[in-house]
Every structure is written in structure tokens, then in C-alpha cells.
Write an enzyme that holds these catalytic residues in place. Structure first.
Site, PDB file in Angstrom:
ATOM      1  N   SER A 183      -3.809   0.587  13.840  1.00  0.00           N
ATOM      2  CA  SER A 183      -4.506   1.875  14.007  1.00  0.00           C
ATOM      3  C   SER A 183      -4.832   2.069  15.478  1.00  0.00           C
ATOM      4  O   SER A 183      -4.950   1.084  16.225  1.00  0.00           O
ATOM      5  CB  SER A 183      -5.808   1.851  13.206  1.00  0.00           C
ATOM      6  OG  SER A 183      -6.588   2.985  13.506  1.00  0.00           O
ATOM      7  N   ARG A 207       0.926   5.783  -2.255  1.00  0.00           N
ATOM      8  CA  ARG A 207       0.601   7.121  -1.721  1.00  0.00           C
ATOM      9  C   ARG A 207       0.445   7.017  -0.207  1.00  0.00           C
ATOM     10  O   ARG A 207       0.565   5.923   0.368  1.00  0.00           O
ATOM     11  CB  ARG A 207      -0.674   7.659  -2.384  1.00  0.00           C
ATOM     12  CG  ARG A 207      -1.862   6.744  -2.239  1.00  0.00           C
ATOM     13  CD  ARG A 207      -2.961   7.034  -3.270  1.00  0.00           C
ATOM     14  NE  ARG A 207      -3.942   5.964  -3.275  1.00  0.00           N
ATOM     15  CZ  ARG A 207      -5.054   5.956  -2.539  1.00  0.00           C
ATOM     16  NH1 ARG A 207      -5.343   6.997  -1.793  1.00  0.00           N
ATOM     17  NH2 ARG A 207      -5.869   4.938  -2.577  1.00  0.00           N
ATOM     18  N   ILE A 263      -4.032  10.752  10.769  1.00  0.00           N
ATOM     19  CA  ILE A 263      -2.923  11.113   9.884  1.00  0.00           C
ATOM     20  C   ILE A 263      -3.496  11.717   8.591  1.00  0.00           C
ATOM     21  O   ILE A 263      -4.455  11.163   8.023  1.00  0.00           O
ATOM     22  CB  ILE A 263      -2.064   9.862   9.525  1.00  0.00           C
ATOM     23  CG1 ILE A 263      -1.696   9.057  10.793  1.00  0.00           C
ATOM     24  CG2 ILE A 263      -0.823  10.262   8.733  1.00  0.00           C
ATOM     25  CD1 ILE A 263      -0.822   9.727  11.796  1.00  0.00           C
ATOM     26  N   GLY A 269       0.815  -1.217   0.000  1.00  0.00           N
ATOM     27  CA  GLY A 269       0.000   0.000   0.000  1.00  0.00           C
ATOM     28  C   GLY A 269       0.842   1.258   0.000  1.00  0.00           C
ATOM     29  O   GLY A 269       0.558   2.216   0.716  1.00  0.00           O
ATOM     30  N   ALA A 270       1.873   1.270  -0.848  1.00  0.00           N
ATOM     31  CA  ALA A 270       2.869   2.344  -0.742  1.00  0.00           C
ATOM     32  C   ALA A 270       2.913   3.271  -1.958  1.00  0.00           C
ATOM     33  O   ALA A 270       3.887   3.982  -2.163  1.00  0.00           O
ATOM     34  CB  ALA A 270       4.250   1.734  -0.489  1.00  0.00           C
ATOM     35  N   TYR A 274     -13.854  -1.718  10.538  1.00  0.00           N
ATOM     36  CA  TYR A 274     -12.463  -1.237  10.521  1.00  0.00           C
ATOM     37  C   TYR A 274     -11.809  -1.514  11.879  1.00  0.00           C
ATOM     38  O   TYR A 274     -10.687  -2.030  11.938  1.00  0.00           O
ATOM     39  CB  TYR A 274     -12.450   0.267  10.207  1.00  0.00           C
ATOM     40  CG  TYR A 274     -11.066   0.861  10.077  1.00  0.00           C
ATOM     41  CD1 TYR A 274     -10.319   0.710   8.910  1.00  0.00           C
ATOM     42  CD2 TYR A 274     -10.492   1.586  11.121  1.00  0.00           C
ATOM     43  CE1 TYR A 274      -9.043   1.256   8.789  1.00  0.00           C
ATOM     44  CE2 TYR A 274      -9.224   2.137  11.010  1.00  0.00           C
ATOM     45  CZ  TYR A 274      -8.508   1.973   9.842  1.00  0.00           C
ATOM     46  OH  TYR A 274      -7.243   2.518   9.723  1.00  0.00           O
ATOM     47  N   ASN A 289       1.300  -2.377   5.369  1.00  0.00           N
ATOM     48  CA  ASN A 289       0.662  -1.055   5.508  1.00  0.00           C
ATOM     49  C   ASN A 289      -0.653  -0.950   4.740  1.00  0.00           C
ATOM     50  O   ASN A 289      -1.516  -0.152   5.109  1.00  0.00           O
ATOM     51  CB  ASN A 289       1.651   0.015   5.018  1.00  0.00           C
ATOM     52  CG  ASN A 289       0.981   1.356   4.840  1.00  0.00           C
ATOM     53  OD1 ASN A 289       0.731   2.084   5.805  1.00  0.00           O
ATOM     54  ND2 ASN A 289       0.644   1.698   3.594  1.00  0.00           N
ATOM     55  N   VAL A 342      -3.512  -7.317  -1.946  1.00  0.00           N
ATOM     56  CA  VAL A 342      -3.081  -8.174  -0.825  1.00  0.00           C
ATOM     57  C   VAL A 342      -4.202  -9.070  -0.290  1.00  0.00           C
ATOM     58  O   VAL A 342      -3.931 -10.013   0.450  1.00  0.00           O
ATOM     59  CB  VAL A 342      -2.467  -7.362   0.347  1.00  0.00           C
ATOM     60  CG1 VAL A 342      -1.185  -6.662  -0.061  1.00  0.00           C
ATOM     61  CG2 VAL A 342      -3.470  -6.401   0.965  1.00  0.00           C
ATOM     62  N   LYS A 348      -8.572  -4.043  12.608  1.00  0.00           N
ATOM     63  CA  LYS A 348      -7.298  -3.576  13.158  1.00  0.00           C
ATOM     64  C   LYS A 348      -6.998  -4.229  14.511  1.00  0.00           C
ATOM     65  O   LYS A 348      -5.839  -4.487  14.834  1.00  0.00           O
ATOM     66  CB  LYS A 348      -7.305  -2.051  13.262  1.00  0.00           C
ATOM     67  CG  LYS A 348      -7.339  -1.349  11.903  1.00  0.00           C
ATOM     68  CD  LYS A 348      -6.094  -1.658  11.067  1.00  0.00           C
ATOM     69  CE  LYS A 348      -6.018  -0.796   9.818  1.00  0.00           C
ATOM     70  NZ  LYS A 348      -4.747  -1.002   9.079  1.00  0.00           N
TER      71      LYS A 348
END
Ligand code: NAP
Length: 253
Positions: free
Chosen positions: A144, A12, A190, A9-10, A157, A85, A59, A161
Site C-alpha cells: 500500500s 472481490r 482504489i 483475497g481474490a 495498517y 493480495n 491466510v 504494510k
């Protein structure tokens, strides 16, 4: 010889900042994301002599996870650091009593199943590797604050997590005997695309003093924590998590 870091997940957001930081730290970089790379020049990654590979792959899909590891090994021969990630939010924020099974399956398939089973393949690869600087590999899971904080309008969610926290514990336990170290980072709020849809809400929470450090977290805040773990500074430590959340986890009276 340069070591290799695979970050899911890289393309962005937080993952991209992690990839750029680990390139700066001297790793060769494998970036995975759900979409194709497009015409991005990846100038932030191509620094400090980092060689890099982009792998499009979902993934949540078994064949894609196999492909991600296979292509990484073909190019770089080892996975020294894996950063799980890749993650998604529910498409709709629905009250817990209205959550659909479809949304539950969708969110858990990426956030939990993707992390669980990519780690399984990567760990088997790491086990085949030589011990270098007291380790065969380091795995860092981006969970998270929602692992431990209730949001009843996105329960899937939170559940996804919380499960990442337990799989961190499980893998840390199982892989300790293999000289593989496993850590978890719990980001707070974030500034990325993921939070752009709720930025007004979070701006207000920051104004209201909900976060002791009264600002948005940045992707670099998370990348700095990953850099510390990936650099092997915590080798008498495994299965731990750190909150990178502006002190949000502090209970106040
Ligand atoms: P983001 O800006 O939405 O970026 C998500 C990245 O993950 C994108 O590169 C996306 O690929 C990739 N991705 C999504 N589904 C994927 C899949 N099935 N397979 C592979 N890659 C996939 O998210 P972010 O805010 O940077 O979040 C990164 C991680 O931090 C997530 O695990 C998230 O849950 C966690 N987190 C974020 C916050 C926050 O406040 N932002 C807080 C706590 C935890 P494409 O670019 O190709 O779409």
C-alpha cells in the site's frame, strides 16, 4: 502448458480484478478468500480457457496456508505466480495513542504474517519446480501507499504494510539464487469495498488535488501492473516496488 497463478483475497475487489486479468493472460487461476465462493459463477475468470479452483482459507492461519498450497498443487502441479493480495483494514480507525493490541495483532496477522508465511511455503514449492523461461516463479506482494505514508488513525495498517515492503526485500534477496523473482505493488486510493467507508473523504481529497492524477484508482489499474510483473518482463529486476497511486508519492513544493 499453462502456468498457474494463485491470488489470495481474490473473491472481490483488487484480487478479483487480478485473477480475471491473469486468466486473460493465459494462466490457470487459484482464487483464495476468507469466505466460501457462494453461488458466484466466476464468468470473468472462466475466459481464455482458464481452469480455476476456489479455496476458502484464512491466510492468517497456518493450517489454512498449508491447505491453500496443497490443494493448488494437487490440481495444477505448480505455483508459477503467487500474488499476496489478501488484506484487511482495522475494524476501528483509532488514534495511535488509543490503538488496541487486539487490533494490532488482528491486522498484522493477515496483512503481514499471512503474506510472510504463505510466501515461505509457496517459495519452497517453487524451488522444487523446473526453470521455465528463466524462472521458477514470480511473487507479487500488494502492499500500500501506507507502507511509506503516515495515517495516525490506522497505524497498525501502516505498520503491517511497511513490514510487507521489508519482507519483499528479504525474499527478493533470498530467492534470487533460486530464480524466483519478488516484486511489490503499492496501491493508492482504489475504489473497492475496503475504501467504501471513507469514500467521501477520498472524493474530497481528489477534488482538492491531492492526487496528481485526479481520479479514484480502479482494481484494473492494479491488475495491469500485476500482469506486467507476472508476464516475466522484469527478469533483471527483483525486490522493486511500483507505486500505482495516481502520482500520490510525488513530493510537491
Ligand atoms: P477488499 O475489497 O476488502 O477485499 C479483500 C479480499 O481479501 C476479500 O476477497 C477477502 O475475502 C480477502 N481476505 C480478507 N481477509 C482474508 C484472510 N484472512 N484470508 C484470506 N482472504 C482474506 O480489499 P481490496 O481493497 O480489494 O484490497 C486488496 C489488497 O489491496 C489489500 O491487501 C489491501 O490492503 C490493499 N490495498 C487496497 C487499497 C484500496 O484503496 N482499496 C489501497 C492500498 C492497498 P472475502 O471476500 O471472503 O471477505
Amino acid at each position: 502448458m499453462k502456468q498457474t497463478a494463485l491470488i489470495t483475497g481474490a473473491r472481490r475487489g483488487i484480487g478479483r480484478a487480478i485473477a480475471a486479468q491473469l486468466a486473460k493472460d493465459g494462466f490457470n487461476i487459484v482464487i483464495n478468500a476468507a469466505s466460501p465462493a457462494g453461488n458466484d459463477a466466476f464468468e470473468d475468470i472462466k475466459q481464455n480457457g482458464a481452469d480455476f479452483l476456489y479455496i476458502q482459507g484464512d491466510v492468517s492461519k497456518s493450517a489454512d496456508r498449508e491447505k491453500i498450497v496443497k490443494l493448488t498443487i494437487e490440481k495444477f502441479k505448480s505455483i508459477d505466480v503467487l500474488v499476496n493480495n489478501a488484506g484487511i483494514a482495522p475494524k476501528v480507525r483509532a488514534d495511535l495513542l488509543d490503538m488496541s493490541e487486539e487490533s494490532f495483532d488482528y491486522v498484522l496477522s493477515v496483512n503481514t504474517k499471512g503474506n510472510m508465511f504463505l510466501t515461505q511455503i509457496a517459495a519452497k514449492q517453487m524451488i522444487k519446480q523446473e526453470i521455465v523461461n528463466k524462472r521458477r516463479g514470480i511473487i507479487i506482494n500488494i502492499s500500500s501507499a501506507s507502507s511509506a505514508v503516515s495515517s495516525t488513525n490506522r497505524g497498525e495498517y501502516c505498520i503491517s504494510k511497511a513490514a510487507v515492503s521489508m519482507l519483499t526485500t528479504l525474499y527478493a534477496d533470498r530467492l534470487s539464487r533460486e530464480s524466483i523473482f519478488v516484486y511489490e505493488i503499492r496501491p493508492g486510493v482504489i475504489k473497492t469495498d475496503m475504501t467504501s467507508v471513507v469514500s467521501e473523504k477520498y472524493n474530497q481529497l481528489i477534488k482538492d488535488g491531492v492526487f496528481p492524477i485526479a481520479r479514484w484508482g480502479t482494481p484494473q489499474d492494479i491488475a495491469d501492473a500485476v500482469s506486467a510483473f507476472a508476464g516475466g518482463k522484469f527478469l533483471y529486476t527483483t525486490g522493486n516496488f511500483i507505486d500505482v497511486d495516481g502520482g500520490f508519492h510525488i513530493r510537491r513544493l
